[in-house]
Motif scaffolding. Structure first.
Motif, mmCIF file in Angstrom:
data_model
loop_
_atom_site.group_PDB
_atom_site.id
_atom_site.type_symbol
_atom_site.label_atom_id
_atom_site.label_comp_id
_atom_site.label_asym_id
_atom_site.label_seq_id
_atom_site.Cartn_x
_atom_site.Cartn_y
_atom_site.Cartn_z
ATOM 1 N N ALA A 188 79.506 -45.400 123.348
ATOM 2 C CA ALA A 188 80.298 -46.238 122.440
ATOM 3 C C ALA A 188 80.273 -47.692 122.906
ATOM 4 O O ALA A 188 80.093 -48.612 122.093
ATOM 5 N N GLU A 189 80.447 -47.907 124.200
ATOM 6 C CA GLU A 189 80.414 -49.266 124.743
ATOM 7 C C GLU A 189 79.036 -49.896 124.574
ATOM 8 O O GLU A 189 78.928 -51.070 124.203
ATOM 9 N N ALA A 190 77.980 -49.127 124.831
ATOM 10 C CA ALA A 190 76.616 -49.661 124.726
ATOM 11 C C ALA A 190 76.262 -50.008 123.284
ATOM 12 O O ALA A 190 75.667 -51.057 123.015
ATOM 13 N N VAL A 191 76.621 -49.136 122.338
ATOM 14 C CA VAL A 191 76.354 -49.416 120.930
ATOM 15 C C VAL A 191 77.151 -50.644 120.493
ATOM 16 O O VAL A 191 76.619 -51.526 119.804
ATOM 17 N N ALA A 192 78.405 -50.726 120.886
ATOM 18 C CA ALA A 192 79.245 -51.866 120.507
ATOM 19 C C ALA A 192 78.640 -53.179 120.998
ATOM 20 O O ALA A 192 78.554 -54.155 120.237
ATOM 21 N N THR A 207 71.211 -45.922 116.796
ATOM 22 C CA THR A 207 72.580 -45.851 116.285
ATOM 23 C C THR A 207 73.082 -47.240 115.926
ATOM 24 O O THR A 207 73.740 -47.427 114.897
ATOM 25 N N ALA A 208 72.780 -48.224 116.757
ATOM 26 C CA ALA A 208 73.192 -49.605 116.464
ATOM 27 C C ALA A 208 72.547 -50.101 115.180
ATOM 28 O O ALA A 208 73.206 -50.751 114.356
ATOM 29 N N VAL A 209 71.288 -49.780 114.973
ATOM 30 C CA VAL A 209 70.598 -50.185 113.740
ATOM 31 C C VAL A 209 71.249 -49.519 112.538
ATOM 32 O O VAL A 209 71.485 -50.168 111.511
ATOM 33 N N GLN A 210 71.583 -48.236 112.654
ATOM 34 C CA GLN A 210 72.237 -47.525 111.546
ATOM 35 C C GLN A 210 73.599 -48.124 111.227
ATOM 36 O O GLN A 210 73.965 -48.278 110.059
ATOM 37 N N LEU A 211 74.365 -48.460 112.265
ATOM 38 C CA LEU A 211 75.692 -49.030 112.046
ATOM 39 C C LEU A 211 75.598 -50.398 111.378
ATOM 40 O O LEU A 211 76.355 -50.699 110.452
ATOM 41 N N VAL A 255 83.777 -56.462 117.098
ATOM 42 C CA VAL A 255 83.612 -55.018 117.213
ATOM 43 C C VAL A 255 84.763 -54.493 118.063
ATOM 44 O O VAL A 255 85.078 -55.056 119.108
ATOM 45 N N GLU A 256 85.388 -53.433 117.610
ATOM 46 C CA GLU A 256 86.490 -52.811 118.333
ATOM 47 C C GLU A 256 86.033 -51.439 118.803
ATOM 48 O O GLU A 256 85.412 -50.687 118.052
ATOM 49 N N VAL A 257 86.350 -51.110 120.060
ATOM 50 C CA VAL A 257 86.012 -49.806 120.616
ATOM 51 C C VAL A 257 87.300 -49.132 121.054
ATOM 52 O O VAL A 257 88.091 -49.714 121.801
#
Length: 147
Positions: free
Chosen positions: A112-116, A78-82, A129-131
């Motif tokens: 959400a926190e881990a991806v951020a 997901t992080a790579v996609q973002l 980055v805002e969560v």
């Protein structure tokens, strides 16, 4: 709603929202960008009485979610996609990710926190980055047939 900012030396580039899909109005919070539904993908901490009334911001709940088989790989993908999406939009335009689970207190918050964190670190802190956690303070929902 609690909001976390991972400050960068540049502008906020990614906004990651956690939601609980069973709350009224949740679907109106999904705008553009990526959408990740965790209801069938990860273990639900709400099933454990010790974690039921806690959130994905609590260390034990966060660890429980990330210990689910496949969770770390899902977060990495997901992080790579973002980050790839951010590379495709004009500089200064926000990219968005909505992470959903049943109630918006446990799985979606932790992921959400881990991806951020992963995206922010990959950018070397160059961008912020805002969560946003839209349903973290809502009451725990009763069980449903969809985890």
């Amino acid at each position: 709603m609690q909001t976390t900012y991972l400050d960068g030396i540049g502008p906020v580039t990614a906004v990651i929202s956690s939601i609980g899909v069973r709350h009224d109005g949740a679907h109106e919070l999904v705008t553009d960008g990526l959408y990740l539904d965790l209801r069938r993908a990860l273990r639900n901490p709400a099933e454990d009485p010790a974690m039921r009334y806690r959130t994905g911001l609590d260390a034990d709940v966060y660890a429980h979610v990330l210990a689910t088989p496949g969770a770390r790989e899902l977060i990495a993908r997901t992080a790579v996609q973002l980050r790839a999406l951010a590379d495709e939009v004009p500089r200064g335009r926000l990219v968005r990710l909505t992470v959903a689970c049943q109630g918006g207190r446990h799985r979606s918050v932790a992921v959400a926190e881990a991806v951020a964190r992963r995206v922010w670190e990959a950018w070397g802190g160059e961008y912020g980055v805002e969560v946003e956690h839209h349903h973290i303070d809502r009451p725990v929902l009763p069980a449903s047939s969809v985890g």
